[in-house]
Design an enzyme around this catalytic site. Structure first.
Site, PDB file in Angstrom:
ATOM      1  CE  LYS A  48      93.482  70.972  17.854  1.00 54.19           C
ATOM      2  NZ  LYS A  48      92.595  71.100  18.945  1.00 54.19           N
ATOM      3  CG  ASP A  87      90.403  63.602  13.284  1.00 50.53           C
ATOM      4  OD1 ASP A  87      90.877  64.554  12.640  1.00 50.53           O
ATOM      5  OD2 ASP A  87      89.660  63.761  14.277  1.00 50.53           O
ATOM      6  CD1 TRP A 119      88.133  65.502  20.957  1.00 55.14           C
ATOM      7  CD2 TRP A 119      87.365  65.441  18.844  1.00 55.14           C
ATOM      8  NE1 TRP A 119      87.720  66.775  20.621  1.00 55.14           N
ATOM      9  CE2 TRP A 119      87.243  66.759  19.327  1.00 55.14           C
ATOM     10  CE3 TRP A 119      86.955  65.167  17.549  1.00 55.14           C
ATOM     11  CZ2 TRP A 119      86.726  67.791  18.552  1.00 55.14           C
ATOM     12  CZ3 TRP A 119      86.442  66.192  16.781  1.00 55.14           C
ATOM     13  CH2 TRP A 119      86.328  67.486  17.282  1.00 55.14           C
TER      14      TRP A 119
HETATM   15  C1  LMR Z   1      90.284  69.184  22.086  1.00 55.88           C
HETATM   16  O1  LMR Z   1      90.169  67.970  21.959  1.00 55.88           O
HETATM   17  O2  LMR Z   1      90.406  69.719  23.186  1.00 55.88           O
HETATM   18  C2  LMR Z   1      90.300  70.071  20.877  1.00 55.88           C
HETATM   19  O3  LMR Z   1      90.287  69.321  19.728  1.00 55.88           O
HETATM   20  C3  LMR Z   1      89.277  71.127  20.913  1.00 55.88           C
HETATM   21  C4  LMR Z   1      87.901  70.612  20.678  1.00 55.88           C
HETATM   22  O4  LMR Z   1      87.233  71.147  19.786  1.00 55.88           O
HETATM   23  O5  LMR Z   1      87.453  69.686  21.359  1.00 55.88           O
END
Ligand code: LMR
Length: 398
Positions: A246, A211, A130
Site C-alpha cells: 500500500k 501485522d 482481516w
Molecule cells: C484487503 O484487505 O483488502 C487487502 O489487504 C487485500 C487483500 O489481500 O485482502
C-alpha cells in the site's frame, strides 16, 4: 482422480474484486479491496518509485537468485522504517528481518516458524480481523481463536474486554495485533492503550505478532509504528509482518518483511537461520525487482523524502474523503453510523451496513463493499463520493 475436489467458494476480498472488474456498469465504484486509488480513481505509480525504477532499468543488472533471506539493503531499510533507524534493538543486532512475498508471505513464514517451535501454542486474532489471518494461520496448522475487539454499538474498541481476555491466555499463546489502520474496522488502540497492553503481554509470556500493512496511512510513518517500538522496549516477545504493497503502491511486486525481535544477536542469528529454512521449504528465495525499487527509494535521501511527501498526500486524501462522507450523510443516516467515518482511521471504515444492504448497494448501485460492511475509503474521490453518499442514504436512510 480429482473428482472429489470441491469447487472453491472464492475469497471474500479477492474474488469480489474480480467480480467488480467484470461488472459492465460505467458508474460502478470499487470500495471493496484495500487498494489506494488516486483522486482520478487510478492506481498511482509513485514518482519516487518511478525514478528508482528508471535508475534500475538503466543498470541492466543480471538477475541471480537472491539469498533466502532476501536483499540485504531492502531488509535493512525496511527494518529501520519499522523499528526506527537508531533503535536499541537495531543497534544490538537483536532483530532477524527477512524479505517476504508480501505481507501475506510474512504471515505464512511466521506461522510456519511458530508451528515448528511452539507446536502447542494457539493463535488469537481480533474479532473481527482481516479475513485472511484465520486462513493463513489455520493453513499452517494452528488453532485460531478470537479476542474481543470491535464494539458494534459504538463503532469503537472494547479495550477493557480485550485486555481482560488477553490477560487470561496461556503462556506462549500467539496474539495477532494490527499496528495501525485496523483491517477491517479502522479502529486502533491509542498509544496509552498499547502501553497498558504491553506489560500484560510481557507478564503472561505471550507472543505478540504485529501485522503492519498500512504504515503511513494512519497518523504518519513514525506514529503508525510507535506501538512496535513500545512493545520492543517493554521486552515483549515480538514478531512483525510488514508490507510495502500500500505505502509504495507496489501491490503486485509482493514486497513484505518478517521481523523477529530476540534477546541477543546470537539468538537473532539462529532465528534468522530457521526462518531461512522455512523460506527455502516454501519458495526458496524472494523475487528481486520490487525489493530493489523499495531499497532504491529508501537508500536515497532525496527519493525517500519525495516518497514520504507522496505518501502524506495519499493519507490526507483519504482523510478528506472521510470528511466528505461524514458531511454528505448529515441528516441522511443514523448519527452513530455517520460518526464512524471520522472516528475510524486509515483505509477502512466499518460502515455498520448489513449484509443485505451491502448486497443492495452492489446490485442496485454498483457500489462494492465487503459483505462485512467494510468500506475502503481510499476508493472514493471527488467524482464518485456524492454518488456513494446518495446510494448509502438510499439503502440505509434514517
Ligand atoms: C484487503 O484487505 O483488502 C487487502 O489487504 C487485500 C487483500 O489481500 O485482502
Amino acid at each position: 482422480m480429482f473428482e472429489h475436489v470441491p469447487a472453491y467458494p472464492g475469497d471474500p476480498i479477492l474474488s469480489l474484486n474480480e467480480d467488480f472488474q467484470l461488472d459492465p456498469r460505467a458508474n460502478k465504484v470499487n470500495l471493496s479491496i484495500g487498494i489506494y486509488f488516486d483522486a482520478d480513481g487510478k492506481l498511482p505509480m509513485m514518482d519516487a518509485v518511478r525514478k528508482a525504477e528508471a535508475a534500475l532499468l538503466e543498470m541492466r543488472a543480471p538477475r541471480p537468485y537472491l539469498p533466502m533471506a532476501g536483499l540485504a539493503d531492502y531488509r535493512d531499510a525496511a527494518q529501520a522504517l519499522i523499528f526506527g533507524a537508531g533503535s536499541e534493538v537495531r543497534k544490538a543486532n537483536r532483530v532477524a528481518t527477512l524479505q517476504t512475498v508480501g505481507g501475506s508471505g510474512a504471515l505464512k513464514v511466521g506461522a510456519d516458524f511458530l508451528k515448528r517451535y511452539f507446536p502447542a501454542s494457539q493463535v488469537w486474532i481480533s474479532d473481527p480481523s482481516w479475513e485472511n489471518h484465520r486462513v493463513v494461520f489455520e493453513g499452517a496448522g494452528h488453532t485460531v481463536n478470537t479476542y474481543p475487539y470491535y464494539d458494534e454499538q459504538t463503532g469503537g474498541l472494547r479495550f477493557d474486554e480485550m485486555l481482560a481476555a488477553i490477560d487470561r491466555l496461556p503462556a506462549k499463546s500467539v496474539v495477532l495485533l494490527h499496528a495501525c489502520c485496523h483491517n477491517p474496522t479502522g479502529v486502533d488502540l491509542s498509544l496509552a492503550q498499547w502501553a497498558a497492553l504491553a506489560p500484560v503481554l510481557q507478564r503472561r509470556e505471550l507472543i505478540a505478532f504485529v501485522d503492519m500493512a498500512y504504515q503511513g496511512f494512519g497518523a504518519g510513518l513514525t506514529e503508525d509504528a510507535a506501538c512496535v517500538g513500545l512493545l520492543a522496549e517493554a521486552g515483549v516477545a515480538l514478531i512483525v509482518a510488514s508490507s510495502f504493497s500500500k505505502n509504495f503502491s507496489l501491490y503486485g511486486e509482493r514486497c513484505g518483511t518478517l521481523s523477529v525481535v530476540c534477546v541477543s544477536a546470537d539468538e537473532a542469528g539462529r532465528v534468522q537461520g530457521q526462518l531461512m529454512s522455512v523460506i527455502r521449504a516454501n519458495y526458496s528465495n524472494p523475487p528481486t525487482h520490487g525489493a530493489k525499487l523499495v531499497a532504491g527509494v529508501l537508500r536515497d535521501p532525496t527519493l525517500q523524502r519525495q516518497w514520504e511527501a507522496e505518501l502524506s498526500v495519499m493519507r490526507e486524501r483519504i482523510l478528506s474523503m472521510r470528511h466528505a462522507m461524514h458531511a454528505g450523510l448529515a441528516g441522511r443516516v443514523d448519527e452513530v453510523l455517520r460518526a464512524r467515518y471520522l472516528a475510524q482511521h486509515g483505509m477502512f471504515t466499518y460502515t455498520g451496513l448489513t449484509e443485505r444492504q451491502v448486497e443492495t448497494l452492489r446490485n442496485d448501485h454498483g457500489v462494492y463493499l465487503l459483505r462485512s460492511g467494510r468500506m475502503c475509503v481510499a476508493g472514493l474521490n471527488e467524482h464518485n463520493v456524492s454518488y456513494v453518499v446518495s446510494a448509502i442514504a438510499e439503502v440505509a436512510g434514517a
